[in-house]
Write a protein that holds these residues in place. Sequence first.
Motif, PDB file in Angstrom:
ATOM      1  N   ASP A 174      10.321 -18.381  23.134  1.00 55.05           N
ATOM      2  CA  ASP A 174      11.062 -17.277  22.542  1.00 55.05           C
ATOM      3  C   ASP A 174      11.999 -17.787  21.458  1.00 55.05           C
ATOM      4  O   ASP A 174      12.518 -18.904  21.550  1.00 55.05           O
ATOM      5  N   ARG A 175      12.224 -16.966  20.458  1.00 52.64           N
ATOM      6  CA  ARG A 175      13.195 -17.275  19.412  1.00 52.64           C
ATOM      7  C   ARG A 175      14.161 -16.108  19.294  1.00 52.64           C
ATOM      8  O   ARG A 175      13.747 -14.957  19.153  1.00 52.64           O
ATOM      9  N   ILE A 176      15.433 -16.418  19.375  1.00 56.51           N
ATOM     10  CA  ILE A 176      16.486 -15.411  19.208  1.00 56.51           C
ATOM     11  C   ILE A 176      17.358 -15.880  18.065  1.00 56.51           C
ATOM     12  O   ILE A 176      17.983 -16.939  18.153  1.00 56.51           O
ATOM     13  N   GLY A 177      17.435 -15.114  16.985  1.00 56.35           N
ATOM     14  CA  GLY A 177      18.204 -15.609  15.857  1.00 56.35           C
ATOM     15  C   GLY A 177      18.746 -14.522  14.964  1.00 56.35           C
ATOM     16  O   GLY A 177      18.311 -13.375  14.986  1.00 56.35           O
ATOM     17  N   ILE A 178      19.731 -14.917  14.173  1.00 64.19           N
ATOM     18  CA  ILE A 178      20.308 -14.067  13.136  1.00 64.19           C
ATOM     19  C   ILE A 178      19.632 -14.441  11.824  1.00 64.19           C
ATOM     20  O   ILE A 178      19.606 -15.611  11.438  1.00 64.19           O
ATOM     21  N   VAL A 179      19.050 -13.461  11.144  1.00 62.08           N
ATOM     22  CA  VAL A 179      18.356 -13.717   9.891  1.00 62.08           C
ATOM     23  C   VAL A 179      18.831 -12.718   8.846  1.00 62.08           C
ATOM     24  O   VAL A 179      19.322 -11.634   9.160  1.00 62.08           O
ATOM     25  N   ASN A 180      18.699 -13.114   7.596  1.00 66.19           N
ATOM     26  CA  ASN A 180      19.059 -12.248   6.472  1.00 66.19           C
ATOM     27  C   ASN A 180      17.828 -12.052   5.615  1.00 66.19           C
ATOM     28  O   ASN A 180      17.333 -13.001   5.002  1.00 66.19           O
ATOM     29  N   GLU A 181      17.315 -10.834   5.592  1.00 65.74           N
ATOM     30  CA  GLU A 181      16.089 -10.540   4.860  1.00 65.74           C
ATOM     31  C   GLU A 181      16.184  -9.162   4.227  1.00 65.74           C
ATOM     32  O   GLU A 181      16.878  -8.275   4.729  1.00 65.74           O
ATOM     33  N   ASP A 182      15.463  -8.996   3.129  1.00 69.00           N
ATOM     34  CA  ASP A 182      15.287  -7.673   2.539  1.00 69.00           C
ATOM     35  C   ASP A 182      13.967  -7.100   3.050  1.00 69.00           C
ATOM     36  O   ASP A 182      12.973  -7.819   3.182  1.00 69.00           O
ATOM     37  N   PHE A 183      13.984  -5.822   3.336  1.00 67.06           N
ATOM     38  CA  PHE A 183      12.885  -5.143   4.018  1.00 67.06           C
ATOM     39  C   PHE A 183      12.313  -4.088   3.084  1.00 67.06           C
ATOM     40  O   PHE A 183      13.022  -3.141   2.705  1.00 67.06           O
ATOM     41  N   PHE A 184      11.043  -4.207   2.686  1.00 66.77           N
ATOM     42  CA  PHE A 184      10.396  -3.243   1.797  1.00 66.77           C
ATOM     43  C   PHE A 184       9.210  -2.621   2.531  1.00 66.77           C
ATOM     44  O   PHE A 184       8.356  -3.358   3.054  1.00 66.77           O
ATOM     45  N   TYR A 185       9.147  -1.288   2.556  1.00 64.95           N
ATOM     46  CA  TYR A 185       8.141  -0.643   3.385  1.00 64.95           C
ATOM     47  C   TYR A 185       7.787   0.748   2.852  1.00 64.95           C
ATOM     48  O   TYR A 185       8.490   1.312   1.992  1.00 64.95           O
ATOM     49  N   ILE A 186       6.687   1.284   3.357  1.00 64.86           N
ATOM     50  CA  ILE A 186       6.286   2.650   3.063  1.00 64.86           C
ATOM     51  C   ILE A 186       5.934   3.356   4.366  1.00 64.86           C
ATOM     52  O   ILE A 186       5.586   2.703   5.361  1.00 64.86           O
ATOM     53  N   GLU A 187       6.023   4.676   4.364  1.00 68.40           N
ATOM     54  CA  GLU A 187       5.654   5.449   5.540  1.00 68.40           C
ATOM     55  C   GLU A 187       4.135   5.454   5.704  1.00 68.40           C
ATOM     56  O   GLU A 187       3.379   5.226   4.749  1.00 68.40           O
ATOM     57  N   GLU A 188       3.709   5.735   6.926  1.00 66.99           N
ATOM     58  CA  GLU A 188       2.271   5.733   7.206  1.00 66.99           C
ATOM     59  C   GLU A 188       1.530   6.741   6.335  1.00 66.99           C
ATOM     60  O   GLU A 188       0.407   6.473   5.886  1.00 66.99           O
ATOM     61  N   VAL A 189       2.149   7.885   6.051  1.00 63.50           N
ATOM     62  CA  VAL A 189       1.490   8.914   5.257  1.00 63.50           C
ATOM     63  C   VAL A 189       1.228   8.440   3.826  1.00 63.50           C
ATOM     64  O   VAL A 189       0.313   8.925   3.146  1.00 63.50           O
ATOM     65  N   ASP A 190       2.020   7.469   3.352  1.00 63.49           N
ATOM     66  CA  ASP A 190       1.860   6.959   1.989  1.00 63.49           C
ATOM     67  C   ASP A 190       0.940   5.746   1.910  1.00 63.49           C
ATOM     68  O   ASP A 190       0.685   5.213   0.834  1.00 63.49           O
ATOM     69  N   PHE A 191       0.469   5.304   3.056  1.00 64.90           N
ATOM     70  CA  PHE A 191      -0.416   4.142   3.076  1.00 64.90           C
ATOM     71  C   PHE A 191      -1.810   4.574   2.631  1.00 64.90           C
ATOM     72  O   PHE A 191      -2.408   5.495   3.189  1.00 64.90           O
ATOM     73  N   THR A 192      -2.348   3.922   1.636  1.00 65.88           N
ATOM     74  CA  THR A 192      -3.669   4.288   1.120  1.00 65.88           C
ATOM     75  C   THR A 192      -4.735   3.366   1.681  1.00 65.88           C
ATOM     76  O   THR A 192      -5.534   3.737   2.521  1.00 65.88           O
ATOM     77  N   SER A 193      -4.731   2.143   1.224  1.00 65.50           N
ATOM     78  CA  SER A 193      -5.691   1.148   1.696  1.00 65.50           C
ATOM     79  C   SER A 193      -5.033  -0.214   1.599  1.00 65.50           C
ATOM     80  O   SER A 193      -4.460  -0.556   0.586  1.00 65.50           O
ATOM     81  N   GLN A 194      -5.122  -0.973   2.683  1.00 61.82           N
ATOM     82  CA  GLN A 194      -4.450  -2.269   2.688  1.00 61.82           C
ATOM     83  C   GLN A 194      -4.986  -3.179   1.590  1.00 61.82           C
ATOM     84  O   GLN A 194      -4.282  -4.043   1.080  1.00 61.82           O
ATOM     85  N   ALA A 195      -6.228  -2.962   1.185  1.00 63.71           N
ATOM     86  CA  ALA A 195      -6.801  -3.789   0.127  1.00 63.71           C
ATOM     87  C   ALA A 195      -6.124  -3.544  -1.216  1.00 63.71           C
ATOM     88  O   ALA A 195      -6.160  -4.388  -2.101  1.00 63.71           O
ATOM     89  N   GLU A 196      -5.493  -2.372  -1.371  1.00 58.26           N
ATOM     90  CA  GLU A 196      -4.851  -2.035  -2.639  1.00 58.26           C
ATOM     91  C   GLU A 196      -3.371  -2.390  -2.651  1.00 58.26           C
ATOM     92  O   GLU A 196      -2.700  -2.226  -3.660  1.00 58.26           O
ATOM     93  N   LEU A 197      -2.861  -2.889  -1.542  1.00 62.20           N
ATOM     94  CA  LEU A 197      -1.434  -3.162  -1.415  1.00 62.20           C
ATOM     95  C   LEU A 197      -1.190  -4.648  -1.170  1.00 62.20           C
ATOM     96  O   LEU A 197      -2.070  -5.362  -0.686  1.00 62.20           O
ATOM     97  N   PRO A 198      -0.002  -5.117  -1.485  1.00 62.72           N
ATOM     98  CA  PRO A 198       0.345  -6.506  -1.145  1.00 62.72           C
ATOM     99  C   PRO A 198       0.301  -6.720   0.372  1.00 62.72           C
ATOM    100  O   PRO A 198       0.314  -5.773   1.152  1.00 62.72           O
TER     101      PRO A 198
END
Length: 334
Positions: free
Chosen positions: A220-244
């Motif tokens: 197990d790993r328990i830690g404090i991390v600092n990250e930026d989170f970029f996401y889209i809702e499921e309804v906006d998901f088209t095809s994983q092949a077209e997205l990063p």
Amino acid sequence: MLVRALPCFLLAAACAKQESPIIEGPNTSSSEMASPSKHFRMTGEIVFRLEDRDVTQQGELWLGSEDRMRFKIGIVGAKNIFLFDAGKGCWHKTPGTAFKEDLESADVFGIETKLRWHILNMSKSEGDQQFSVSLNDNNLPSEVSLGEYVVQLSEYKALGKKGALYPTVWHWITPRGIRIETFSDLQDGALFLDSAFNPPDFNSFDSIRLAHATAESLADRIGIVNEDFFYIEEVDFTSQAELPKGWWWVNQDERYFVFEEQPEFQIENIRSITGKTWLRWATYDSVGNAFGSDMLLKIAKQSGYRNTGEVWVKEVGDNSRRYLKVFIVTVVEN
């Protein structure tokens, strides 16, 4: 090695306080194996057997896995601290100084940490052929060796949370000398943040999104991390092949596609959470979303943080090569 630094223990001035969070295991009615509170904290007396005399020190040892250890040893007001986190590094500090990288001791601490973890978890693990084990008349380990490193074990006592027997005397016979450790206290339900095994302000790549490397132990790993989170809702998901590249996460029963990195091109309806501090629990145990989310919030409270959002849970397919479950939540210090 520890003996090499003994003169520093005895002569140096008092060191500045350098503590990392220690958290007692949360109370839970679920399976103990699903809890991240599997670490060990041991305190006692350490005797270095030199050619002309014995040198006695006080020691405190934290174990976070077979490859993570923190060892503080010395006399009152003047103690050395040794840190080992395989894959990241090995460091030590003497009283009044900052942590320094200690590559010379990395192999030694790697072997000793692996031995300690194996001995303390022997009742839960199947036979590991890399260790040689001898048993006493009570069918308890009396000697365990790994290569040239031998540990003779004795004086078993019921020190565990559920009355588990642990050896309190550890007699080390190694290429670097003889050391006898006598532990007066052992906690087998402790939980340390990852930062406990790294120097303060250690800047390692510790993503909230990526799985661990193939060679990393299933710990197990328990830690404090600092990250930026970029996401889209499921309804906006088209095809994983077209997205990063990215992964599916769940937040309050809603699915979101989270990108590994900030996309380099414009994506319609993309959202972000930036400039936040996160608490992350990554585990290979089979943990349900509700239980894991509740556990993470308990960990946050007990470690001096409070959550500022809801828990995010990384989806893991049933056919995943390694079942790493990840829970994260934004937090601030109390």
